[in-house]
Design a protein around this motif. Structure first.
Motif, PDB file in Angstrom:
ATOM      1  N   PHE A 137      29.374  55.064  23.486  1.00  0.00           N
ATOM      2  CA  PHE A 137      28.309  55.892  24.036  1.00  0.00           C
ATOM      3  C   PHE A 137      27.033  55.096  24.270  1.00  0.00           C
ATOM      4  CE2 PHE A 137      24.766  58.941  23.449  1.00  0.00           C
ATOM      5  CZ  PHE A 137      25.071  59.829  24.463  1.00  0.00           C
ATOM      6  N   ARG A 190      24.936  62.020  13.791  1.00  0.00           N
ATOM      7  CA  ARG A 190      24.908  62.475  15.184  1.00  0.00           C
ATOM      8  C   ARG A 190      26.093  61.959  16.006  1.00  0.00           C
ATOM      9  NH1 ARG A 190      18.542  63.175  16.849  1.00  0.00           N
ATOM     10  NH2 ARG A 190      17.897  63.813  14.786  1.00  0.00           N
ATOM     11  N   LEU A 191      27.276  61.992  15.427  1.00  0.00           N
ATOM     12  CA  LEU A 191      28.466  61.655  16.212  1.00  0.00           C
ATOM     13  C   LEU A 191      28.796  62.851  17.089  1.00  0.00           C
ATOM     14  CD1 LEU A 191      30.746  59.904  13.574  1.00  0.00           C
ATOM     15  CD2 LEU A 191      28.959  58.940  15.018  1.00  0.00           C
ATOM     16  N   LEU A 192      29.139  62.591  18.342  1.00  0.00           N
ATOM     17  CA  LEU A 192      29.482  63.683  19.253  1.00  0.00           C
ATOM     18  C   LEU A 192      30.903  64.139  18.933  1.00  0.00           C
ATOM     19  CD1 LEU A 192      28.033  62.010  22.477  1.00  0.00           C
ATOM     20  CD2 LEU A 192      26.919  63.648  20.949  1.00  0.00           C
ATOM     21  N   PRO A 193      31.057  65.399  18.536  1.00  0.00           N
ATOM     22  CA  PRO A 193      32.364  65.845  18.013  1.00  0.00           C
ATOM     23  C   PRO A 193      33.483  65.802  19.047  1.00  0.00           C
ATOM     24  CG  PRO A 193      30.847  67.699  18.252  1.00  0.00           C
ATOM     25  CD  PRO A 193      30.049  66.458  18.474  1.00  0.00           C
ATOM     26  N   TRP A 194      33.111  65.853  20.333  1.00  0.00           N
ATOM     27  CA  TRP A 194      34.152  65.876  21.366  1.00  0.00           C
ATOM     28  C   TRP A 194      34.574  64.478  21.805  1.00  0.00           C
ATOM     29  CZ3 TRP A 194      29.168  67.790  22.136  1.00  0.00           C
ATOM     30  CH2 TRP A 194      28.340  66.998  22.908  1.00  0.00           C
ATOM     31  N   ARG A 195      34.001  63.461  21.199  1.00  0.00           N
ATOM     32  CA  ARG A 195      34.387  62.100  21.553  1.00  0.00           C
ATOM     33  C   ARG A 195      35.137  61.458  20.396  1.00  0.00           C
ATOM     34  NH1 ARG A 195      31.029  58.542  25.118  1.00  0.00           N
ATOM     35  NH2 ARG A 195      30.180  59.879  26.732  1.00  0.00           N
ATOM     36  N   TRP A 209      39.573  68.046  19.899  1.00  0.00           N
ATOM     37  CA  TRP A 209      38.662  67.399  18.964  1.00  0.00           C
ATOM     38  C   TRP A 209      38.162  68.363  17.894  1.00  0.00           C
ATOM     39  CZ3 TRP A 209      34.050  69.975  19.357  1.00  0.00           C
ATOM     40  CH2 TRP A 209      33.817  70.653  20.557  1.00  0.00           C
ATOM     41  N   GLU A 254      20.722  61.773  10.489  1.00  0.00           N
ATOM     42  CA  GLU A 254      22.102  62.258  10.519  1.00  0.00           C
ATOM     43  C   GLU A 254      22.922  61.281  11.362  1.00  0.00           C
ATOM     44  OE1 GLU A 254      19.746  63.685  12.387  1.00  0.00           O
ATOM     45  OE2 GLU A 254      18.811  65.004  10.907  1.00  0.00           O
ATOM     46  N   THR A 257      37.988  70.981  14.742  1.00  0.00           N
ATOM     47  CA  THR A 257      38.656  71.042  13.450  1.00  0.00           C
ATOM     48  C   THR A 257      39.782  72.056  13.524  1.00  0.00           C
ATOM     49  OG1 THR A 257      36.671  72.263  12.928  1.00  0.00           O
ATOM     50  CG2 THR A 257      37.041  70.258  11.710  1.00  0.00           C
ATOM     51  N   MET A 276      18.969  57.135  28.197  1.00  0.00           N
ATOM     52  CA  MET A 276      19.793  57.734  29.238  1.00  0.00           C
ATOM     53  C   MET A 276      18.916  58.592  30.147  1.00  0.00           C
ATOM     54  SD  MET A 276      23.410  58.631  27.520  1.00  0.00           S
ATOM     55  CE  MET A 276      24.510  57.298  27.054  1.00  0.00           C
ATOM     56  N   PHE A 291      18.951  56.066  23.603  1.00  0.00           N
ATOM     57  CA  PHE A 291      19.654  55.012  24.341  1.00  0.00           C
ATOM     58  C   PHE A 291      19.134  54.885  25.773  1.00  0.00           C
ATOM     59  CE2 PHE A 291      23.010  55.727  21.111  1.00  0.00           C
ATOM     60  CZ  PHE A 291      23.094  54.423  20.657  1.00  0.00           C
ATOM     61  N   TRP A 337      39.103  61.494  15.463  1.00  0.00           N
ATOM     62  CA  TRP A 337      37.961  62.357  15.824  1.00  0.00           C
ATOM     63  C   TRP A 337      36.964  62.345  14.677  1.00  0.00           C
ATOM     64  CZ3 TRP A 337      38.143  63.334  20.729  1.00  0.00           C
ATOM     65  CH2 TRP A 337      39.380  63.491  21.358  1.00  0.00           C
ATOM     66  N   HIS A 380      35.501  64.625  13.025  1.00  0.00           N
ATOM     67  CA  HIS A 380      35.698  65.561  11.915  1.00  0.00           C
ATOM     68  C   HIS A 380      36.757  65.077  10.925  1.00  0.00           C
ATOM     69  CE1 HIS A 380      39.602  67.439  12.848  1.00  0.00           C
ATOM     70  NE2 HIS A 380      39.288  67.267  14.119  1.00  0.00           N
ATOM     71  N   LEU A 403      19.455  61.749  20.774  1.00  0.00           N
ATOM     72  CA  LEU A 403      20.294  60.562  20.629  1.00  0.00           C
ATOM     73  C   LEU A 403      20.465  59.870  21.988  1.00  0.00           C
ATOM     74  CD1 LEU A 403      22.460  58.883  18.917  1.00  0.00           C
ATOM     75  CD2 LEU A 403      24.123  60.397  19.985  1.00  0.00           C
ATOM     76  N   GLN A 460      19.412  67.488  18.778  1.00  0.00           N
ATOM     77  CA  GLN A 460      19.661  66.185  18.144  1.00  0.00           C
ATOM     78  C   GLN A 460      20.483  65.258  19.034  1.00  0.00           C
ATOM     79  OE1 GLN A 460      21.410  66.576  14.300  1.00  0.00           O
ATOM     80  NE2 GLN A 460      19.436  66.981  13.359  1.00  0.00           N
ATOM     81  N   PHE A 461      21.461  65.837  19.734  1.00  0.00           N
ATOM     82  CA  PHE A 461      22.307  65.020  20.600  1.00  0.00           C
ATOM     83  C   PHE A 461      21.530  64.563  21.830  1.00  0.00           C
ATOM     84  CE2 PHE A 461      26.307  67.343  18.897  1.00  0.00           C
ATOM     85  CZ  PHE A 461      26.288  66.518  17.787  1.00  0.00           C
ATOM     86  N   PRO A 517      29.611  68.715  28.104  1.00  0.00           N
ATOM     87  CA  PRO A 517      30.648  68.826  27.064  1.00  0.00           C
ATOM     88  C   PRO A 517      30.328  69.890  26.021  1.00  0.00           C
ATOM     89  CG  PRO A 517      30.057  66.531  27.407  1.00  0.00           C
ATOM     90  CD  PRO A 517      29.086  67.342  28.200  1.00  0.00           C
TER      91      PRO A 517
END
Lengths: 253, 258
Positions: free
Chosen positions: A107, A94-99, B253, A92, B255, B163, B161, A139, A141, B157, B153-154, B175
């Motif tokens: 990132f 895996r983009l962070l939605p709040w960034r 951010w 996926e 929707t 972290m 990296f 964003w 989305h 991720l 998943q996050f 967040p």
């Protein structure tokens, strides 16, 4: 094939020797030995349950192997320090939605100590590489699936990886977008001379992208065959030579 | 601004205006029928309000109450957030402490106020304690809930990296939890604000709650109504002037359909 024969470059980017792995007594991988040259693209092809994702996780250093030896750039994994130069791309995006898009790309740089201004510059460069520089402040989305995938690719490339590991990275995209992403990946891979190891269960994807295809078989996961592909690029799935390779590999699976 | 939104705003303003007019009219009519210590009329309450705002102790009382509410709220955040994170990160810990939370949630604020008077007497600590005991479980519960929704998943991720655990906490977990924290904090602040008045009527010698009780004891109904109006106006102002814009900015951010 296209590897120069100078001695320094002859050290493989990745070297696996007799790698084995168990999960709760179940043998997931057995006797995996494989050398990957610098700048080479290798596909790990197999049906589900053949341990291809496990193998990728071992190569990434996130999962320790039970036995065998992993060398990166000629160095044993235990003494290898530069793990951040090995990028991992997931199934996926895996983009962070709040960034914002730019902050998502940056990132990857935040694990290391660095200046914010410098991260922004690098993130914008990476976005230009995937031709999304106009979307830095958007964003996640707001973007289409293909664009998000390109952002994820930019996030992997922004750390300037020597090795890019990909776990079925484009499998969630529609066929057309996927084909575009394949060309995008090949263009950037050649430009940056990155070593790529990717996992797929899609024979056509393996043939279009890879210099060599490693066919895995399940229970326990082991190598059945390693097949070099000498087809000229770009490879179009509908070309006769390409579809013939696809057919042969399907038979081997 | 488009024609459509302009129209919608005008119609909304008109509706609100009519509502206020109807309310004032009913109030005035009822006040005429009833003795003024039961229900003072609008004009009496407004003059009491003006007198109140100009009185020497007004700013002091407002400040005292605000100070207590904020202190209790900040304490609740400082303690409730890490506790919620801890419970969210360990299922065993959560199972063990869950009954305590249930008990905390069932004890009425009035009971906390009585305990507080026994323990702290007439002091700032009494009100701060009551606000804290009301707000803390709300914040804790929401943060805990949020912590359970952090996407694996996050985290993977971030780990890919390389972290550190701290970086994962700051860049992924916090967040993810923020929307839950925000709704918890909002609830906690609203409740804290209301119970602070109860606590002040019992255990303070200044502040809005104390003035309310004083006015009631002296049968100054117009004062009580004036304070009530003032509090309602303050809360609306806080909601529209601070909380709503803050929420819109923090979660810009998301929707728009959600």
């Amino acid at each position: 094939m296209n590897a120069p024969s100078s001695l320094a470059l002859a050290v493989p980017a990745l070297s696996l020797k007799d790698i084995g792995k168990h999960f709760d007594g179940l043998e997931a991988l057995r006797g995996i030995s494989l050398d990957v040259a610098k700048g080479e693209i290798v596909a790990l092809l197999g049906t589900s349950g053949c341990g291809k994702s496990t193998l990728l996780n071992i190569v990434s250093g996130l999962l320790p192997a039970d036995r065998g030896e992993l060398r990166i750039d000629g160095q044993p994994a235990a003494s290898f320090r530069d793990w951040r130069r090995i990028a991992y791309m997931f199934q996926e995006d895996r983009l962070l939605p709040w960034r914002s898009i730019r902050a998502n790309v940056a990132f990857g740089l935040e694990a290391e100590r660095s200046r914010r201004a410098e991260r922004i510059v690098k993130a914008e460069q990476a976005l230009r590489l995937v031709e999304l520089d106009g979307f830095a402040r958007a964003w996640p989305h707001q973007l289409s699936g293909g664009m998000r995938s390109r952002v994820a690719l930019a996030r992997s490339l922004v750390v300037e990886p020597q090795i890019l590991l990909m776990d079925e990275p484009f499998s969630k995209l529609d066929p057309q977008t996927r084909a575009q992403m394949h060309q995008e990946l090949l263009r950037l891979q050649r430009f940056k001379n990155i070593t790529v190891v990717f996992v797929t269960h899609d024979v056509e994807e393996a043939v279009v992208l890879a210099d060599r295809v490693v066919v895995l078989e399940p229970r326990p996961g082991r190598i059945r065959a390693i097949k070099p592909l000498d087809l000229p690029r770009p490879r179009i799935p509908t070309d006769l030579a390409v579809s013939e390779q696809v057919r042969q590999l399907r038979m081997a699976l | 601004m488009t024609m459509e939104t302009a129209k919608r705003i005008v119609s909304l303003l008109l509706q609100r205006g009519v509502l206020i007019a109807v309310f004032l009219l009913l109030w005035w009519y009822a006040a005429v029928q009833l003795p003024s210590f039961v229900l003072p009329g609008p004009e009496r309450v407004f003059s009491a309000l003006v007198g109140l705002v100009h009185s020497v102790t007004f700013l002091h009382d407002l400040g005292a109450t605000m100070g207590r509410v904020f202190s209790g709220f900040v304490l609740a955040t400082l303690i409730g957030t890490p506790l919620g994170l801890a419970l969210g990160s360990s299922r065993a810990l959560a199972r063990f402490f869950e009954p305590i939370l249930a008990v905390l949630n069932t004890v009425s604020s009035a009971i906390w106020a009585i305990f507080a008077i026994i323990w702290f007497g007439i002091s700032d600590a009494t009100t701060i304690f009551v606000v804290f005991m009301t707000a803390m479980p709300l914040i804790l519960t929401n943060v805990w809930q949020g912590a359970q929704t952090v996407e694996r998943q996050f985290i993977d991720l971030a780990r890919s990296f390389r972290m550190s655990r701290w970086q994962v906490l700051v860049k992924i977990s916090l967040p993810s939890i923020l929307p839950y924290f925000f709704s918890g904090a909002r609830l906690a602040f609203g409740f804290g604000w209301r119970v602070s008045l109860v606590a002040e009527t019992l255990g303070a010698s200044d502040g809005i709650g104390y003035r309310l009780r004083q006015a009631a004891d002296l049968v100054q109904s117009d004062q009580v109504f004036a304070w009530t109006l003032l509090l309602v106006a303050l809360m609306l102002l806080l909601e529209a002037g601070v909380l709503k814009p803050l929420e819109r900015w923090l979660f810009r951010w998301k929707t728009p359909s959600r």
